[in-house]
Write a protein that holds these residues in place. Sequence first.
Motif, short mmCIF file in Angstrom:
data_model
loop_
_atom_site.label_atom_id
_atom_site.label_comp_id
_atom_site.label_asym_id
_atom_site.label_seq_id
_atom_site.Cartn_x
_atom_site.Cartn_y
_atom_site.Cartn_z
N GLN A 209 2.67 1.70 -3.42
CA GLN A 209 1.66 1.92 -4.48
C GLN A 209 1.06 3.36 -4.34
O GLN A 209 0.60 3.87 -5.69
N ASN A 210 1.19 4.08 -3.28
CA ASN A 210 0.77 5.31 -3.13
C ASN A 210 1.94 6.46 -2.86
O ASN A 210 1.53 7.51 -2.32
N GLU A 211 3.05 6.11 -3.79
CA GLU A 211 4.01 7.11 -3.49
C GLU A 211 3.69 8.23 -4.53
O GLU A 211 2.81 8.27 -5.58
N LYS B 30 1.05 10.20 -3.49
CA LYS B 30 -0.36 10.62 -3.07
C LYS B 30 -0.31 10.68 -1.65
O LYS B 30 -0.70 11.81 -1.09
N LEU B 31 -0.17 9.52 -0.98
CA LEU B 31 -0.35 9.56 0.42
C LEU B 31 1.05 9.61 1.26
O LEU B 31 1.23 10.02 2.40
N GLY C 147 6.34 0.27 -6.90
CA GLY C 147 5.71 1.41 -7.38
C GLY C 147 6.48 2.18 -8.19
O GLY C 147 7.31 1.95 -8.91
N VAL D 57 -3.26 9.01 7.47
CA VAL D 57 -3.52 7.84 6.38
C VAL D 57 -4.03 6.80 7.40
O VAL D 57 -3.49 6.51 8.34
N PHE E 155 0.64 -1.08 0.08
CA PHE E 155 -0.08 -0.12 0.02
C PHE E 155 0.78 1.30 -0.03
O PHE E 155 0.57 2.21 -0.71
#
Length: 472
Positions: free
Chosen positions: A99-101, A103-104, A416, A362, A96
């Motif tokens: 994959q959310n580099e 963004k979060l 990612g 988050v 998670f």
Amino acid sequence: MAGELWVGVLVGITSGLLGLIMNHFLPMFLKLGHNVPKGSFGWPLLGETLGFLKPHPSNTLGAFLQDHCSRYGNVFKSHLFLSPTVVSCDQELNYFILQNEGKLFQCSYPKPIHGILGNVSMLVAVGDTHKRLRNVAISLVSITKSKPEFLNDIERTAIQILSSWKDKQQVVFCEEARKFSFNVIVKQVLGLTSEEPETREILEDFLTFMRGLVSIPLYIPGTPYARAVQARSRISSRVKAIIEERRSRNSRSLRNDFLEILLSVDTLSEDEKVSFVLDSLLGGYETTSLLMAMVVHLLGQSPTALEQLKLEHEQITSLKEKDECLNWEDYKTMEFTQNVISEALRYGNIVKFVHRKALKDVKFRDYLIPSGWKVLPVFTAVHLDSSVHANALQFHPWRWETQDQTSKRFTPFGGGSRCCPGSELAKIEVAFFLHHLVQNFRWTAGDADQPMAYPYVEFGKGLLINLDRCST
């Protein structure tokens, strides 16, 4: 006047200490009532950093992670590298995060690393800068990896290294692996051969640069950190001189290397191009040589895997003409070789974790990761988890005959948008070196040695091996 100066210095030091103390204690009282993971912040200022960095074999979690996972679970809070931190040893959370580099979460290495690598290094850059650098890297790798010139350089260098062993009974393998990987990458990136004086000068500065990366970050004249920053400056100056020399030639006698392609890229500034060259040297040198050493170390303990590997490469040789070079098609047939490399990456854990920072609060499952906190996804924990990989604490290349090498359970080069773009080049170099090594030599450990995580991975004694030339 002098008194005022000392008062100013004292106020500055006091303010700095108060800031560090607040940074340590304030997060303890924030987000109360929320589901911040359980854990401990340890000592003031230092937190639990020393325990986290305590050396341990790279094919183990180490005492710190084992203790904290057993007490708090696979996701816990700590205070590391002067920051409140959430440590993840959980497969799903790690995936998670990766994959959310952007963004979060965002790449967030300690500031001293920026001082050595530079702020436009692809390793520490974020946002559009990182995207532009990464796109260039992916393009260069896709152009390069199957080119006969690149593959021939790798094979030629491997043969040269192994030929130098002809009359030797022992070698310090890590030194040989670094020599091989540096000669390959400096030829590919800058078009320089190992015989050129400029190559030796760059290597000397590069070794100083590497020592500084793992040193105490004190910029005091004479310290490894200060010498590393100075070495980077000298390497940058040499790269800029090479760039100017290339431009002065215009289209005459073009070289077939990264730099020649890089000069035609108009999306990068001059400083970004220089930094890109340094990143390429760093990645191509350290990661590749360590992977080579890990493979040789583990094959020396697994005669069955070594014999199967030898048979695979003898089969490839039998289908080629005498002195015919390896090519891209040969590489794609090295299936068991790929399995050995993947297993060495999983079991040896060249990259233990990466640094990230939460860009906002988050929520994941029942956890809250507060905005601004550091986040460390620990890849080693997943790679050595027996619920994820059967018999995880055993070196077993055959697992990859049925197991997906690109799944979220296996992240040896990150994942990612920050997954290492040069990982395929490293695998090619290792595979071609093994092709000639296993058909010409057998080896045994010359001294008790094992890869240790500091957290960077290193063989303490350089991996001394006894050589026995194969009969033809």
